[in-house]
Design an enzyme around this catalytic site. Structure first.
Site, mmCIF file in Angstrom:
data_model
loop_
_atom_site.group_PDB
_atom_site.id
_atom_site.type_symbol
_atom_site.label_atom_id
_atom_site.label_comp_id
_atom_site.label_asym_id
_atom_site.label_seq_id
_atom_site.Cartn_x
_atom_site.Cartn_y
_atom_site.Cartn_z
ATOM 1 N N CYS A 14 0.843 -1.186 0.000
ATOM 2 C CA CYS A 14 0.000 0.000 0.000
ATOM 3 C C CYS A 14 0.884 1.244 0.000
ATOM 4 C CB CYS A 14 -0.922 0.010 1.213
ATOM 5 S SG CYS A 14 -0.028 0.126 2.782
ATOM 6 N N CYS A 17 3.080 1.535 2.984
ATOM 7 C CA CYS A 17 4.304 0.731 2.857
ATOM 8 C C CYS A 17 5.364 1.500 2.069
ATOM 9 C CB CYS A 17 3.996 -0.598 2.175
ATOM 10 S SG CYS A 17 2.793 -1.638 3.029
ATOM 11 N N ASP A 424 1.083 12.291 -38.692
ATOM 12 C CA ASP A 424 1.991 12.868 -39.681
ATOM 13 C C ASP A 424 1.972 12.136 -41.013
ATOM 14 O OD1 ASP A 424 3.114 10.584 -38.696
ATOM 15 O OD2 ASP A 424 5.177 11.314 -38.798
#
Length: 522
Positions: A14, A17, A424
Site C-alpha cells: 500500500c 508501505c 503525420d
C-alpha cells in the site's frame, strides 16, 4: 560519486508501505532523492556506487519489514524479484484461503441455534485467521511502529487485534454486560477483516505484477546473448559484455543486440518497434540498424556504435520508466493524503472513544470502545494511495505496448482534454499487415490463370515481406508449378525459369532492368 540507482522492493502492499520504505531510505547517510514507485515496486535513490552503501540501504529497508534486491545486473534483479513475488503470491493465496475458510465457518455459526460452547468454538475458528493468515499485517505493523511509521497494515493489525482480544476479555471476564446492554463477540469481525483485506491485496498484487509488463516486454526485445567476431573467431557473449566497436554477427530471425552499422551482408530488418512502419527495411553495407529490431532472411555483420542503455531501445525503456515513475498532480495530492491518512484515522478512533466516555453516561466506556473499533475497521480497506499510481502506470504501460511513448504522468493526465489528434502520415494508420486490394493485368484474359499460378509459385519462394500478401491473395488458384533457377534479390524481387523462359517478379525498377516495359498508369 553518487549514481541514480533502482532497486526492486519485495513486500510492499500500500501507499503507507511505500512511505515507510521512502522514510527508511531517506534516513540512510549518503542517500538522496529516495522515491518509491509503488505500482512497479521499485525504489529509486541517488547513492554511492559501493557494496557497503547498498548493504546499509538494504538493512534499513529490511528494518521496516521489506526486502531490497541489490543484484548488479538488472536482468538478475528482475529474475530474483519475480521469483520472490511468485513465492509471496503463493503465500497470499494460502493465507486468503485460510482466512475465508474461517470466515465462512463463522458465518455458518451465526445462523445455527445458539449453544453454550459456541463462543469458545468461534474463538478457536477465528484464531488461525487472526494469528496465521494475518501474521504479515501484525509483523509489518510492529516493525514499522518501531520506526514511527504507520501504514494500512497498522490499521488492519490494530482493528483485528482489538476486535479479537476484546472478544476474549468479554468471553472470559464479562459474560454479562451492564444492565440493559448485551455484550457481543467480534471474533467473526477479526477473521472477516483479514479475509477481505487479503483478498483485496491479492487482487492488487496480481494487478501490480501486470503493470510492469510493458517494461518486461520491451526488455525482452533485447537478446541476452550475441554472436561476436573477435580475433577472427565467433564467440557467444552476454549482451552486457559488449562494447562499442565490437563486430556482431546477426543470423536470420534473430534480434539485433546493438545499435550499429552493417559492415557485411544484406537483409531485410523489421523495425516497426522503432519506426512504426509495418514493412521491413532493406539493409546493406553502410546501413544503420538498431537494438531490438528483427533480422530477416540474410546474415548481417554489424559494428556496434552504441550498446546497453545507450541504444535506441535502451532510451525507450528509460523514457517509459521515467514516465511511470513521474507523478501527475492528482497523484501528488493522493500521496499527501495517504501519508497522513493512517495517523488521522487512529486519532479519530481515539477521539471517538474519548467523546463517548465524556458524554455517553454509565456504559459509555464499552460503547465508546465499540465505536472506536468501528472507525478502525471501516478505514482498513482504503486503497487511496494505490489506485492513482496503478492507473497511471497501467495507462503508460498499455500505451508503450501499442507504440505510444508517454514522457511523463502529467502528459497522460492532460490527455483527457485532447479533442483532436493529428497524424503525420497515413502509414501510421495501417494495421501493419500488407494486403492485395486490387490487381491490374496487361495480358489477354485467357493467359491470366497460368500467369497467376506462376506468380503464386514464385512468391511462395520469395523472402520479400510483400510476397506473403500476394500468396494470401492467390492461394485459391490451386497447386503450384515447378520452377528452376530461382534467385532472390533482397529488397528488389525474384527471378526464375519456367519452360525455358526467364521471368522477373519485383519492383518496377527491377522488372525494367530485364528490358520489360511497365505501363505508367492503369
Amino acid at each position: 560519486m553518487k549514481e541514480q540507482k533502482r532497486f526492486p522492493v519485495v513486500g510492499m502492499r500500500c501507499a503507507g508501505c511505500a512511505h515507510a520504505v521512502e522514510q527508511a531510505a531517506s534516513k540512510v547517510d549518503g542517500v538522496d532523492d529516495a522515491h518509491v514507485q509503488l505500482a512497479e515496486n521499485m525504489l529509486s535513490v541517488s547513492i554511492q556506487d559501493s557494496p557497503e552503501a547498498v548493504d546499509v540501504l538494504r538493512r534499513a529497508v529490511r528494518g521496516v519489514g521489506f526486502d531490497l534486491i541489490v543484484e548488479d545486473s538488472e536482468a538478475d534483479q528482475l529474475r530474483l524479484r519475480d521469483a520472490m513475488e511468485a513465492t509471496e503470491l503463493r503465500r497470499m493465496k494460502r493465507d486468503t484461503v485460510m482466512a475465508w475458510a474461517s470466515s465462512v465457518a463463522l458465518m455458518f455459526l451465526m445462523v445455527v441455534p445458539h449453544f453454550a460452547a459456541m463462543p469458545y468454538l468461534m474463538m478457536l475458528i477465528a484464531l488461525p485467521a487472526y494469528v496465521w493468515a494475518g501474521r504479515a499485517f501484525h509483523l509489518s505493523a510492529l516493525r514499522q511502529l518501531r520506526h514511527g511509521v504507520f501504514s494500512m497494515d497498522t490499521l488492519v493489525s490494530l482493528s483485528t487485534t482489538i476486535s479479537f482480544f476484546y472478544s476474549v476479555v468479554v468471553l472470559f471476564f464479562f459474560r454479562e454486560g451492564p444492565v440493559g446492554m448485551a455484550l457481543h463477540f467480534y471474533f467473526d469481525a477479526s477473521a472477516m477483516i483479514i479475509a477481505f483485506v487479503l483478498l483485496g491485496k491479492l487482487m492488487e498484487k496480481r494487478a501490480g505484477r501486470n503493470t510492469g509488463q510493458a517494461i518486461r516486454e520491451l526488455m525482452r526485445l533485447q537478446p541476452a546473448e550475441a554472436l561476436v567476431v573477435r580475433g577472427g573467431k565467433e564467440v557467444v557473449m552476454p549482451v552486457t559484455a559488449l562494447i562499442a566497436g565490437d563486430l556482431v554477427r546477426v543470423r536470420p530471425g534473430e534480434q539485433v543486440p546493438v545499435d550499429g552499422v552493417v559492415t557485411e551482408g544484406s537483409s531485410s530488418v523489421q523495425e516497426s518497434m522503432i519506426s512504426g512502419e509495418p514493412l521491413p527495411r532493406e539493409k546493406e553495407t553502410g546501413s544503420a540498424v538498431f537494438s531490438g529490431t528483427i533480422n530477416g532472411s540474410g546474415v548481417l555483420t554489424v559494428q556496434a556504435t552504441r550498446v546497453g542503455s545507450d541504444t535506441v531501445l535502451g532510451r525507450i525503456i528509460r523514457t517509459v520508466r521515467e514516465a511511470q515513475a513521474s507523478k501527475a498532480p492528482i497523484q501528488r495530492l493522493a500521496d499527501k493524503i495517504a501519508g497522513i491518512f493512517v495517523p488521522i484515522v487512529i486519532a479519530l478512533a481515539i477521539l471517538t472513544y474519548v467523546i463517548w466516555r465524556l458524554t455517553g453516561g454509565e456504559d459509555a466506556g464499552i460503547y465508546g470502545l465499540l465505536c472506536a473499533i468501528s472507525v478502525l475497521v471501516i478505514a482498513c480497506p482504503c486503497a487511496l494511495g494505490l489506485a492513482t499510481p496503478t492507473a497511471l502506470v497501467v495507462g503508460i504501460g498499455r500505451a508503450a505496448c501499442n507504440g505510444i511513448l508517454v514522457r511523463n504522468a502529467e502528459a497522460l493526465e492532460r490527455f483527457a482534454a485532447i479533442d483532436t489528434v493529428v497524424l503525420d502520415k497515413t502509414g501510421t494508420l495501417t494495421e501493419g499487415k500488407p494486403q492485395v486490394t486490387q490487381t491490374h493485368w496487361f495480358v489477354p484474359d485467357e493467359e491470366m490463370p497460368a500467369l497467376r499460378r506462376l506468380l503464386y509459385s514464385a512468391e511462395i519462394l520469395s523472402t520479400h515481406p510483400l510476397a506473403a500478401a500476394v500468396c494470401s491473395a492467390f492461394a485459391g488458384d490451386g497447386s503450384t508449378v515447378e520452377l528452376s533457377d530461382v534467385q532472390n534479390y533482397a529488397g528488389r524481387g525474384i527471378s526464375f525459369t519456367y519452360e525455358g523462359s526467364v521471368y522477373n517478379v519485383g519492383s518496377a525498377a527491377f522488372v525494367a532492368e530485364s528490358g520489360a516495359t511497365v505501363p505508367s498508369s492503369v
